[in-house]
Design an enzyme around this catalytic site. Sequence first.
Site, PDB file in Angstrom:
ATOM      1  N   GLY A 163       0.849  -1.313  -0.029  1.00  0.00           N
ATOM      2  CA  GLY A 163       0.106   0.033  -0.114  1.00  0.00           C
ATOM      3  C   GLY A 163       0.840   1.315   0.085  1.00  0.00           C
ATOM      4  N   CYS A 164       0.235   2.513  -0.546  1.00  0.00           N
ATOM      5  CA  CYS A 164       0.897   3.604  -0.543  1.00  0.00           C
ATOM      6  C   CYS A 164       1.420   4.027   0.868  1.00  0.00           C
ATOM      7  CB  CYS A 164      -0.048   4.689  -1.136  1.00  0.00           C
ATOM      8  SG  CYS A 164      -1.396   4.997  -0.547  1.00  0.00           S
ATOM      9  N   TYR A 165       0.526   4.277   1.973  1.00  0.00           N
ATOM     10  CA  TYR A 165       1.073   4.535   3.132  1.00  0.00           C
ATOM     11  C   TYR A 165       2.108   3.538   3.670  1.00  0.00           C
ATOM     12  CZ  TYR A 165      -2.739   8.109   3.806  1.00  0.00           C
ATOM     13  OH  TYR A 165      -3.522   9.280   3.776  1.00  0.00           O
TER      14      TYR A 165
END
Lengths: 343, 343, 343, 343
Positions: C147-149
């Site tokens: 995921g990006c985070y």
Amino acid sequence: MNVAITGVTGYAGMQLYSLLQEHIEVDVITVYQHDLTEPVSLAELNPRLNLAADDWAYPYDSDAVMADNDIIFFATPAGITSQLAQPYLEHNFPVIDLSGDFRLKDPAEYQKWYHQDPAKAADLASAYYGLTDIYENPGMTYIANPGCYATATLLGLAPAVMCDLIEPDSIVVDAKSGLSGAGKGLSTASHFSQANENLQVYKANEHKHIPEILAELKKWNPKVQQLQFMTTLVPIDRGIMATIYAKVKPGVSEETILAHYHSLYDENPFIQVYDQTLPDIKSVLATNNCKIGLVYNETTGYLMVVSVIDNMIKGAAGQAIQNMNQFFNFPVTTGLELSQIAF
Amino acid sequence: MNVAITGVTGYAGMQLYSLLQEHIEVDVITVYQHDLTEPVSLAELNPRLNLAADDWAYPYDSDAVMADNDIIFFATPAGITSQLAQPYLEHNFPVIDLSGDFRLKDPAEYQKWYHQDPAKAADLASAYYGLTDIYENPGMTYIANPGCYATATLLGLAPAVMCDLIEPDSIVVDAKSGLSGAGKGLSTASHFSQANENLQVYKANEHKHIPEILAELKKWNPKVQQLQFMTTLVPIDRGIMATIYAKVKPGVSEETILAHYHSLYDENPFIQVYDQTLPDIKSVLATNNCKIGLVYNETTGYLMVVSVIDNMIKGAAGQAIQNMNQFFNFPVTTGLELSQIAF
Amino acid sequence: MNVAITGVTGYAGMQLYSLLQEHIEVDVITVYQHDLTEPVSLAELNPRLNLAADDWAYPYDSDAVMADNDIIFFATPAGITSQLAQPYLEHNFPVIDLSGDFRLKDPAEYQKWYHQDPAKAADLASAYYGLTDIYENPGMTYIANPGCYATATLLGLAPAVMCDLIEPDSIVVDAKSGLSGAGKGLSTASHFSQANENLQVYKANEHKHIPEILAELKKWNPKVQQLQFMTTLVPIDRGIMATIYAKVKPGVSEETILAHYHSLYDENPFIQVYDQTLPDIKSVLATNNCKIGLVYNETTGYLMVVSVIDNMIKGAAGQAIQNMNQFFNFPVTTGLELSQIAF
Amino acid sequence: MNVAITGVTGYAGMQLYSLLQEHIEVDVITVYQHDLTEPVSLAELNPRLNLAADDWAYPYDSDAVMADNDIIFFATPAGITSQLAQPYLEHNFPVIDLSGDFRLKDPAEYQKWYHQDPAKAADLASAYYGLTDIYENPGMTYIANPGCYATATLLGLAPAVMCDLIEPDSIVVDAKSGLSGAGKGLSTASHFSQANENLQVYKANEHKHIPEILAELKKWNPKVQQLQFMTTLVPIDRGIMATIYAKVKPGVSEETILAHYHSLYDENPFIQVYDQTLPDIKSVLATNNCKIGLVYNETTGYLMVVSVIDNMIKGAAGQAIQNMNQFFNFPVTTGLELSQIAF
């Protein structure tokens, strides 16, 4: 191929440097800055360039430039190349000049709009106005890269003016630009608390791109003798939208207009023409494209043309590379097939 | 004084409610929502209103409205008041209608632009078009509050058109609006990732405010028979800039133009006229002001007028309050001396 | 090499498609959409892709995908690949899955955070968590793209956690994301008038990326048993800044910390470590870079780490391409040397 | 009542002037600027103030100020009032000082954080730290108006620290501010092309508001000896969000925490406490409110507090007026019931 570039601390120069790095025909890029007395680390000169520590910027020296390179790009403000162009002109060394110094042919007109000393008339005469989507360079080595507003406006107007479709004294251009067009220099107009959540009309009837637009329009159609052109700063980083209004000549149909636009542009990989659909700025963001939408208003007789570009690419660095490609006969899209970053 | 309001879940209604709270002549504000069957907490209906838990919204009922209030504001979308206006018209009960339902006099024209059933012609005839900075209400109880674009455009054009200073078929209006003008309803055009860092032309030649603008212009000067008017969404919350271009008539000087603008507006506390200086949107943000800047271009013969307003205040809720002040003979600035929040 | 992709109507899929177009090892990209029953024009399916009219999207069919391609990318929302992965797993056909369906190993945990049915435990076990800047893929064909985070946070924390430099129960992450992270679906939180000029904390303690971050941290250092992680929407298009706070262990010096960060990342072309300088989001915009700045506060004993990425590239499509490069042993930067567009 | 103000060219001074204009107890506002030698038109000094041409700014003269006014506001940068305060202190003339010069009690600490000469220790001792939502002014005439970050942070932490609910060494504050907080002076960080679409951490561990926050926390609870506090510039005009993390003490329940927050704030018209709902910045825009949301994370044991204010109103001019209201025993909301302008 070795390319020289000067002016990489400004926004257009940074964009150009970045595009040249990915250009398949470019082997070495050398930066020359005319305010240096000895080489400095490029990463230090402009940390935003994301460069390795072993890249350098060198003091500007036209002999070194010509000895070691095949072309030089000037991404300098107006008033610099008028002083520096001479040796390149003498040696027919290729120059792509992103500033406005060689776009006008008449020294007096340059003086009037730029409030600075012009280059010599003979030198101006030997420069090619590099609106590459319209013109073929006849082999001229000094290439004046068009202004950002001029590019959006001229591409939006070309078929209508060339083919005499609109009333020549009815053209109104309401052009909007993101803040990168105002440059890196600090100013009240580009202070965030001033520019954000705001629209600011600026340089009313005094924008430097007006004379270069009008000069080309006159070449295309001598009946065009004036241009009502206005610029507004909008709170976005990049992009120009030129919204163009003009009265359609009696007897000219919407189909005729569209046909002329398609005829001029359909083979061009960078220009897309839309009927009844008006392109938004985001559709060209970070690309070298110009999208042109047309809407004819039967009730008023006005044609509206919306022409959008990325001011830093098609309006500056991308067009400069198109000019390089054209000059060296590289395929026109070399180095300009960019990954989209907008949605 | 007791005021009723319906439509406080939308942006204009919220702004209106908030302004009415600080209006010194207003004792009680009662909210009526036509989708309620029993009272609900107003804080729950619209948490953004920052209200105490003991405020309520009541089911809409025209008898209750008239029994308990001195006036009703409709901040509803088009298509509602055409259905609900009848009892108020019958009883000459004061209504300020922020929707477009009673702005046009011709039912067929309403049908054409709004794609909805119009109110009856007789009812339309009995409504006052409340452009309060120009007109005096002759005692009409049904007040159609002008559209936001119409307000900016009409105030910008009034002296030029009334005094016959410009060529009537040369008017081009390039109007820009912040996203609050697009309302609270979710849409692709107002999705952040679409609207931000973008300019979007929309409703080309089809904007609903075109007929109301043209109707007033024709009243002022029958020679005006058309209007080229275009709207662009810009990534800001609030504000409209109407940039107006028109050819000045032969023999009309810049001084004459200015004199007419000053003559019409200098006594008006909400309108400021500027010569050669073009106002930006931030200078009117969160105020009921309209600032109008004029620039004449000798070379092209075009007058450019830049007219800026806060679309939610002067373009909606503020003008509605001006209409209430006018109707009840309150001082014109009552409730409209707002603290500035922009720099 | 032929690549398949599904999910090109969403933002991550669009970005991925666009990057794959310029990837030198990719010959053919074929789009499969699982909601189609017959081929449709890709330009029509998603006009933003700027495609020629002769590109097509095909109905999703896993047999066709495997017959005609060397790899498939899923840029689909959570809940899709848990249903579709089986045939690829059976045939050891390479998959890069940008969704969260295969990032967690424990089906129950997936159920808890995603509120959806998980894939089978055995299938989850056979997926590789493709944090390519940290891990080497041991030849696993099913690659769960982080995921990006998670990417920004894990890269920012890796050396500190792996080398046991910080108190394991003191980690606080305050992460900020642009709106593209919220996707293309319309919602109140991403309505322009709501998101602009605003900061919105969302999914407090409930963000789906929390368990994948914590799982990796635990692998690196079993003493880490919790993570205080919070997300805030900021009014920008792209980019994540993860601001990380943690107490430094007694006896660990600033020099030691820096040395560990440099040691882990100095050979990585995509990660840059800064001492005392904190990178801004714009410095990574439209790139596959992660910049990490470190500041140690002697007074409080806290280390602050600022980790910035472009959420759509390093946080999604770029990392997916890195995973493809890694799997096929292409040079790591292939297709990821992007022209900068920010200043 | 006559009020004097100096510093109306800066943002806080403009906001203050604008609020004072609508304050019902204020009869005359007189502007004194210390760089003038003779009166100048106020409209000319600061065109943004929207003033009639007959308002004037006068040369600063403390005798004149005291002779003709009941109070003076200083909206000047740090380093001015430390030089100018003496006569007011001598005469017990009321001063509300928006700068940081009198917020700290220890001259050495001022020197350390402000890098400027401090006021005298005795004078510092006689100033009241005007956090009006917490303190009652015991009649002190020199009022140091708190900093914007300090206000948001202290109001967010007060109940937790006063009532000893959190671990004193675990407090982490990640504060975000709009660009108006960076002031009117041009700088690279506030250049639109730099600040827009960006997040910038600045003054890491060196922000001037840190010592004033810590000083108050220590007063409330001597166990608090440190504070990890960080500031990030976000691309919005106005507003601060202070996101506060702290470990809850063993045995303290979520209900207890909430009860203490409600107990301290429920009578305060400007402060609203939310449970599980986290307020966004827009909900306080252009108001004097502070909204505080609380979320307790059972898994990590952390309390998260989100405290939002309008930095220019509650964080500067609004709190200054609250201090005036408190000093003169006006109702606390006088001049601060502002019309909402956000949605």
